[in-house]
Design a protein around this motif. Structure first.
Motif, PDB file in Angstrom:
ATOM      1  N   PRO A  44       0.801  -1.226   0.000  1.00 25.44           N
ATOM      2  CA  PRO A  44       0.000   0.000   0.000  1.00 25.44           C
ATOM      3  C   PRO A  44       0.834   1.278   0.000  1.00 25.44           C
ATOM      4  O   PRO A  44       0.318   2.350  -0.293  1.00 25.44           O
ATOM      5  N   PHE A  45       2.116   1.183   0.290  1.00 25.72           N
ATOM      6  CA  PHE A  45       2.981   2.359   0.346  1.00 25.72           C
ATOM      7  C   PHE A  45       3.731   2.604  -0.954  1.00 25.72           C
ATOM      8  O   PHE A  45       4.130   3.724  -1.225  1.00 25.72           O
ATOM      9  N   HIS A  49       6.240  -2.420  -5.218  1.00 29.07           N
ATOM     10  CA  HIS A  49       6.563  -3.554  -4.352  1.00 29.07           C
ATOM     11  C   HIS A  49       5.493  -4.623  -4.511  1.00 29.07           C
ATOM     12  O   HIS A  49       4.367  -4.476  -4.041  1.00 29.07           O
ATOM     13  N   GLN A  50       5.834  -5.710  -5.191  1.00 33.21           N
ATOM     14  CA  GLN A  50       4.960  -6.866  -5.357  1.00 33.21           C
ATOM     15  C   GLN A  50       5.529  -7.975  -4.473  1.00 33.21           C
ATOM     16  O   GLN A  50       6.630  -8.459  -4.705  1.00 33.21           O
ATOM     17  N   VAL A  51       4.761  -8.378  -3.457  1.00 38.05           N
ATOM     18  CA  VAL A  51       5.240  -9.296  -2.429  1.00 38.05           C
ATOM     19  C   VAL A  51       4.319 -10.516  -2.402  1.00 38.05           C
ATOM     20  O   VAL A  51       3.110 -10.374  -2.629  1.00 38.05           O
ATOM     21  N   PRO A  52       4.832 -11.724  -2.115  1.00 35.31           N
ATOM     22  CA  PRO A  52       3.938 -12.878  -1.964  1.00 35.31           C
ATOM     23  C   PRO A  52       2.881 -12.590  -0.894  1.00 35.31           C
ATOM     24  O   PRO A  52       3.162 -11.947   0.124  1.00 35.31           O
ATOM     25  N   HIS A  59       5.907  -7.309   5.262  1.00 36.27           N
ATOM     26  CA  HIS A  59       6.437  -6.255   4.397  1.00 36.27           C
ATOM     27  C   HIS A  59       5.860  -4.890   4.802  1.00 36.27           C
ATOM     28  O   HIS A  59       6.590  -3.891   4.842  1.00 36.27           O
ATOM     29  N   ILE A  60       4.569  -4.835   5.111  1.00 35.38           N
ATOM     30  CA  ILE A  60       3.942  -3.563   5.490  1.00 35.38           C
ATOM     31  C   ILE A  60       4.577  -3.003   6.764  1.00 35.38           C
ATOM     32  O   ILE A  60       4.821  -1.800   6.872  1.00 35.38           O
ATOM     33  N   SER A  61       4.868  -3.870   7.726  1.00 32.85           N
ATOM     34  CA  SER A  61       5.462  -3.387   8.972  1.00 32.85           C
ATOM     35  C   SER A  61       6.906  -2.933   8.796  1.00 32.85           C
ATOM     36  O   SER A  61       7.390  -2.097   9.555  1.00 32.85           O
ATOM     37  N   SER A  62       7.608  -3.453   7.777  1.00 34.42           N
ATOM     38  CA  SER A  62       9.023  -3.099   7.609  1.00 34.42           C
ATOM     39  C   SER A  62       9.320  -2.333   6.322  1.00 34.42           C
ATOM     40  O   SER A  62      10.494  -2.131   5.997  1.00 34.42           O
ATOM     41  N   CYS A  63       8.318  -1.887   5.593  1.00 34.85           N
ATOM     42  CA  CYS A  63       8.534  -1.202   4.310  1.00 34.85           C
ATOM     43  C   CYS A  63       9.220   0.143   4.537  1.00 34.85           C
ATOM     44  O   CYS A  63       8.832   0.927   5.409  1.00 34.85           O
ATOM     45  N   ASP A  64      10.250   0.417   3.750  1.00 34.37           N
ATOM     46  CA  ASP A  64      10.991   1.675   3.861  1.00 34.37           C
ATOM     47  C   ASP A  64      10.144   2.884   3.447  1.00 34.37           C
ATOM     48  O   ASP A  64      10.346   3.989   3.951  1.00 34.37           O
ATOM     49  N   ASP A  65       9.213   2.681   2.530  1.00 36.63           N
ATOM     50  CA  ASP A  65       8.390   3.797   2.046  1.00 36.63           C
ATOM     51  C   ASP A  65       7.302   4.200   3.041  1.00 36.63           C
ATOM     52  O   ASP A  65       6.669   5.236   2.877  1.00 36.63           O
ATOM     53  N   LYS A  66       7.075   3.394   4.072  1.00 35.20           N
ATOM     54  CA  LYS A  66       6.060   3.716   5.069  1.00 35.20           C
ATOM     55  C   LYS A  66       6.416   4.997   5.813  1.00 35.20           C
ATOM     56  O   LYS A  66       5.542   5.809   6.128  1.00 35.20           O
ATOM     57  N   SER A  67       7.688   5.227   6.077  1.00 33.17           N
ATOM     58  CA  SER A  67       8.098   6.417   6.827  1.00 33.17           C
ATOM     59  C   SER A  67       7.767   7.695   6.062  1.00 33.17           C
ATOM     60  O   SER A  67       7.380   8.705   6.661  1.00 33.17           O
TER      61      SER A  67
END
Length: 159
Positions: A44-45, A49-52, A59-67
């Motif tokens: 969502p960020f 990023h296409q993740v299984p 991935h959502i909890s550790s995504c770099d783009d979330k910040s």
């Protein structure tokens, strides 16, 4: 992200393209590989990023783009508080118009199509239905009824 750095397509590892073109490629490659697309989830960020599907919550909890997104949300809430303060101080200017009063003060009768008011009074005789008179020559006016024989026809014979 460097625009010219090569990225690997998550749908087909043989596809490598510049990072600036990856999003366009993902849209078309997703259609060409529907079986792989069903197994992947989009972050969502960052849509690149296409993740299984099983790993999307990690991935959502550790995504770099979330910040970056979180910082934008904080800035918007701060700006929203300042805007509401500015809006609350505005006051509506006083209105001097009174449409109801203007309506009662009118001396003329309202316009009604097909009637004419020649006198200042509102007597029934003053409202006369007038027939429209045209200043055009008779050949230029629209006829009141259609003729039985049209002048451009040959004596009514069909051609």
């Amino acid at each position: 992200m460097e625009p010219e750095a090569l990225e690997i397509c998550p749908y087909d590892p043989n596809h490598r393209m510049p990072a600036s073109r990856l999003q366009y490629h993902l849209a078309s490659c997703r259609k060409n590989h529907p079986d792989v697309a069903n197994k992947l989830a989009t972050c969502p960020f960052n849509a690149r990023h296409q993740v299984p599907r099983a790993e999307i919550s990690h991935h959502i909890s550790s995504c770099d783009d979330k910040s970056c997104i979180e910082q934008d949300v904080v800035n918007q809430t701060r700006n929203l508080g300042q805007e509401t303060l500015a809006e609350s101080t505005w006051q509506c200017p006083p209105c001097d118009e009174d449409w109801d009063k203007d309506l009662w003060e009118q001396t003329n009768t309202p316009f009604v199509w097909g009637t004419a008011n020649y006198c200042g009074n509102n007597s029934p005789a003053s409202n006369i239905v007038m027939e429209h008179k045209s200043n055009l020559a008779s050949g230029m006016r629209v006829p009141k009824s259609l003729p039985y024989v049209l002048p451009w026809k040959n004596n009514g014979n069909a051609q």
